[in-house]
Scaffold this active site. Sequence first.
Site, PDB file in Angstrom:
ATOM      1  N   ASP A 103       5.067 -45.167 -52.338  1.00 30.52           N
ATOM      2  CA  ASP A 103       4.644 -45.184 -50.938  1.00 30.52           C
ATOM      3  C   ASP A 103       3.393 -44.327 -50.785  1.00 30.52           C
ATOM      4  OD1 ASP A 103       4.781 -46.005 -48.399  1.00 30.52           O
ATOM      5  OD2 ASP A 103       6.489 -44.760 -47.811  1.00 30.52           O
ATOM      6  N   CYS A 149      34.961 -36.916  -9.550  1.00 29.78           N
ATOM      7  CA  CYS A 149      33.848 -37.745 -10.008  1.00 29.78           C
ATOM      8  C   CYS A 149      34.426 -38.969 -10.739  1.00 29.78           C
ATOM      9  CB  CYS A 149      32.962 -36.930 -10.945  1.00 29.78           C
ATOM     10  SG  CYS A 149      31.608 -37.905 -11.651  1.00 29.78           S
ATOM     11  N   GLU A 184       9.492 -52.109 -61.247  1.00 33.16           N
ATOM     12  CA  GLU A 184       8.660 -50.901 -61.090  1.00 33.16           C
ATOM     13  C   GLU A 184       8.982 -50.207 -59.775  1.00 33.16           C
ATOM     14  OE1 GLU A 184       4.544 -52.101 -61.217  1.00 33.16           O
ATOM     15  OE2 GLU A 184       4.877 -53.352 -62.979  1.00 33.16           O
ATOM     16  N   LYS A 224       8.053 -48.880 -56.204  1.00 38.28           N
ATOM     17  CA  LYS A 224       7.039 -49.212 -55.196  1.00 38.28           C
ATOM     18  C   LYS A 224       6.649 -47.902 -54.511  1.00 38.28           C
ATOM     19  CE  LYS A 224       5.905 -52.498 -51.571  1.00 38.28           C
ATOM     20  NZ  LYS A 224       5.187 -51.567 -50.709  1.00 38.28           N
ATOM     21  N   TYR A 250      -0.543 -49.571 -61.925  1.00 34.13           N
ATOM     22  CA  TYR A 250       0.515 -50.547 -62.198  1.00 34.13           C
ATOM     23  C   TYR A 250       0.032 -51.968 -62.439  1.00 34.13           C
ATOM     24  CZ  TYR A 250      -0.043 -50.601 -57.077  1.00 34.13           C
ATOM     25  OH  TYR A 250      -0.542 -50.621 -55.808  1.00 34.13           O
ATOM     26  N   CYS A 298      24.774 -35.101  -9.933  1.00 33.47           N
ATOM     27  CA  CYS A 298      25.475 -36.064 -10.767  1.00 33.47           C
ATOM     28  C   CYS A 298      25.080 -37.482 -10.348  1.00 33.47           C
ATOM     29  CB  CYS A 298      26.976 -35.859 -10.606  1.00 33.47           C
ATOM     30  SG  CYS A 298      27.940 -37.146 -11.419  1.00 33.47           S
ATOM     31  N   CYS A 305      29.218 -31.568 -14.260  1.00 30.97           N
ATOM     32  CA  CYS A 305      29.542 -32.018 -12.908  1.00 30.97           C
ATOM     33  C   CYS A 305      30.932 -31.448 -12.648  1.00 30.97           C
ATOM     34  CB  CYS A 305      29.575 -33.540 -12.826  1.00 30.97           C
ATOM     35  SG  CYS A 305      30.283 -34.106 -11.269  1.00 30.97           S
ATOM     36  N   LYS A 345      12.493 -54.108 -50.566  1.00 31.34           N
ATOM     37  CA  LYS A 345      12.353 -52.964 -49.655  1.00 31.34           C
ATOM     38  C   LYS A 345      13.713 -52.325 -49.419  1.00 31.34           C
ATOM     39  CE  LYS A 345       8.002 -52.848 -48.016  1.00 31.34           C
ATOM     40  NZ  LYS A 345       7.706 -53.054 -46.644  1.00 31.34           N
ATOM     41  N   CYS A 372      28.482 -39.228  -8.837  1.00 29.79           N
ATOM     42  CA  CYS A 372      29.127 -38.828  -7.582  1.00 29.79           C
ATOM     43  C   CYS A 372      28.213 -38.037  -6.648  1.00 29.79           C
ATOM     44  CB  CYS A 372      30.395 -38.029  -7.876  1.00 29.79           C
ATOM     45  SG  CYS A 372      30.053 -36.381  -8.529  1.00 29.79           S
TER      46      CYS A 372
HETATM   47  S1  IVH Z   1       1.662 -54.782 -57.252  1.00 28.64           S
HETATM   48  C1  IVH Z   1      -0.812 -58.434 -56.095  1.00 28.64           C
HETATM   49  N1  IVH Z   1       3.110 -52.699 -57.898  1.00 28.64           N
HETATM   50  O1  IVH Z   1       2.641 -52.082 -52.336  1.00 28.64           O
HETATM   51  C2  IVH Z   1       0.101 -57.346 -56.539  1.00 28.64           C
HETATM   52  N2  IVH Z   1       2.140 -52.796 -55.713  1.00 28.64           N
HETATM   53  O2  IVH Z   1       3.273 -54.264 -50.403  1.00 28.64           O
HETATM   54  C3  IVH Z   1      -0.426 -56.033 -56.201  1.00 28.64           C
HETATM   55  N3  IVH Z   1       2.582 -50.810 -54.341  1.00 28.64           N
HETATM   56  O3  IVH Z   1      -0.583 -53.251 -51.753  1.00 28.64           O
HETATM   57  C4  IVH Z   1       0.603 -55.051 -55.892  1.00 28.64           C
HETATM   58  N4  IVH Z   1       3.759 -49.714 -55.838  1.00 28.64           N
HETATM   59  O4  IVH Z   1      -0.337 -50.798 -52.489  1.00 28.64           O
HETATM   60  C5  IVH Z   1       2.381 -53.300 -56.934  1.00 28.64           C
HETATM   61  N5  IVH Z   1       4.383 -50.894 -58.608  1.00 28.64           N
HETATM   62  C6  IVH Z   1       3.649 -51.488 -57.654  1.00 28.64           C
HETATM   63  C7  IVH Z   1       3.420 -50.890 -56.387  1.00 28.64           C
HETATM   64  C8  IVH Z   1       2.653 -51.586 -55.437  1.00 28.64           C
HETATM   65  C9  IVH Z   1       3.246 -49.671 -54.616  1.00 28.64           C
HETATM   66  C10 IVH Z   1       1.915 -51.102 -53.035  1.00 28.64           C
HETATM   67  C11 IVH Z   1       0.520 -51.658 -53.189  1.00 28.64           C
HETATM   68  C12 IVH Z   1       0.545 -52.999 -52.516  1.00 28.64           C
HETATM   69  C13 IVH Z   1       1.748 -52.894 -51.635  1.00 28.64           C
HETATM   70  C14 IVH Z   1       2.345 -54.275 -51.415  1.00 28.64           C
END
Ligand code: IVH
Length: 669
Positions: free
Chosen positions: A118, A426, A114, A116, A223, A405, A421, A311, A408
């Site tokens: 931000d 120098c 999935e 992640k 998610y 400078c 300079c 990450k 020098c």
């Molecule tokens: S699962 C216990 N799925 O990332 C599992 N987290 O570093 C719960 N996040 O606190 C998290 N996208 O806020 C999950 N597809 C995704 C996510 C996700 C973003 C965030 C979430 C979590 C943090 C963990």
Amino acid sequence: MTFEEASKRVKELTELLERYNYEYYVLNQSSIDDAEFDRLMGELKMLELEYPALQSKNSPTQRVGGEVQSEFKKIPHKRLMLSLGNVFNDDEMRDFDRRLRDILHVDQIRYVGEMKIDGLGMSLIYENGELQYAVTRGDGNMGEDVTSNVITIRSIPAHVKEMRPFEVRGEVYMPKASLESVNIQRSLNGEPEFANCRNAAAGSIRTLDPKVAASRKLEAYWYYLVNSRELGEHIHSNSLDYLDELGFRTNHERRVLNGVEEVIAYMHEYAEKRDSLDYDIDGLVFKVDNLDLYDSLGYTAKEPRWAIAYKFPPKEVSTKLLDIVLTIGRTGRVTPNAILEPVRVAGSTVQRATLNNEDFIKEKGLMIGDIIGLHKAADVIPEVTEPIVSRRDGTQTPWIMPETCPVCGHALTRVKNIHYCLNEDCDSRKIEGMIHFASRNAMDIDGMGESVVEEFFAEGFLHKIPDIFRISDHAEEIKALDGWSDKSMNSLIDAIEVSKTRSLERLLFGLGIKEVGEKLAKTLAKRFKNLDVFKDLKEEDITVIKDVGPVAAKSVVDYFHDEKNLQAIEELREYHVNFDYLGTDTLDVNSYFYGKTIVLTGTLSRYSRDEMTDILEGIGAKVSGSVSKNTDIVIAGPGAGSKLEKAQKLGVEVMDEEEAINHLARTGK
Ligand code: IVH
């Protein structure tokens, strides 16, 4: 209208408006027009005004932002909201997978990959088919009730067909495009811009005025269905499909992956696709698909073992600006440099970054002691982006451009936005001048890099360029230095010997004549053939060359009229440094064109006239501007006129560009 009738109509209107919201905000398609939507919304608003008892906090009317809150109520999470463990590369991912396979005693695990997102982690609690609370992650144990703000996100269902209690987790985020428009608005209002999508989302959710939250165009992806198995769903990917069915917005980049190698391919795929998404992701999340395995996998102190975050390498990191120091280049140009607390960014540790010039520092408002943002421009050159003003603690001090400078002590001179300079003696300029002379594109002296030149200068073995050629006088002393041996000394001496045979253009470039870059050095070398010729050149001898301006010409003439430079040239001569243009070392006696006098006329298409001239001269032909009885060949392109006629009259061989190229090809040129 009786209360009962009103209540019934409120329910109808709510259902209709929710369906339209769902179509529009989740499915991105809508079956009614805006005016009709507004009319239904207006009707609901009127009824709620007339019968306040019928207004619920989840009413579609609250989506534009309800009343200002005085504070957020703290709510304990029924189940901890945990964070995730991290991996940073393929191997760490394979290790994670191996650990799980060892625990489960299986050969292969099925994962769901999935995005992640931000943003801001969020939990939604539903009971009796209705949203009860939206709670932030908080410290994982206790969060804040931000329902009034979250409900302004139209894609979030207020009502669902699932009547059993359930909790769904996801991420509230700000799309990249929203961040842009919010920031434009903020800068118009004189408010500080949000640094990134995550800060913007967090700031918007934590505002006490839901109307502000509503104006921020937030979005959300869901998610994780926390109590999936209680609802009879034992496979994570199926529970996400079920969330779709209930009307939640889930992210469709997700994919079921069989085994870790598919996981890794997915990682590579999304490292590429990342920038094309319309929301920020800081990585990917991989979850074991089979929820029945979660119990045996369990949890570490603060993370589930059944999921992991990959990450991405951060594009921007922050670190402390410890100091700003000036360096002085061979031309005297002064560059301020940031001295940084060492930090890893895009694959290497950085502790220095150029700050270009005084104005650059002033514009960014950098202070010594600031925490600053750092990224790599074009993924190689470290660049300071901005001070993080919110992290100032009063210990920061302003930086002022020195007047003299640091090497020098000579006063610095500002020309446009650059400081210089101007002291030719120098030490820094001398060192940089020798480093340049020995560098790869100049005399290419292997083993004579920056640190060696600096060391030899400090030891007093080198003062000026010609000293390089008498370095062997100090062989014994050098061999006694740390890190030097007979072998390294001998190879340095050999490299210096070899450099004496380089062609004139490298010497010209290496001398560091102002305005003479690699290209001009080559042009000059080709034209004048020998270093001694330069002593007698006048500016007009040089400005006749195409593309060479008066500034460069003057600089060359000045250089060869400076006593000190002439003295250095004499010393180079004593050491038998080659002064000749050796361009003819590409001579090809087998070439059809070798030794011939050639005239180019008309338009050439594959090469420019200059390029063709270079090529022909390189293999030993002479290129001339006019046709005479001495001309051997005329290469004529379309549009050729009098020269071609004359050639035909004189019986000179004529060929077109293609034929010329065929001849060249035969010689490998
Ligand atoms: S699962 C216990 N799925 O990332 C599992 N987290 O570093 C719960 N996040 O606190 C998290 N996208 O806020 C999950 N597809 C995704 C996510 C996700 C973003 C965030 C979430 C979590 C943090 C963990």
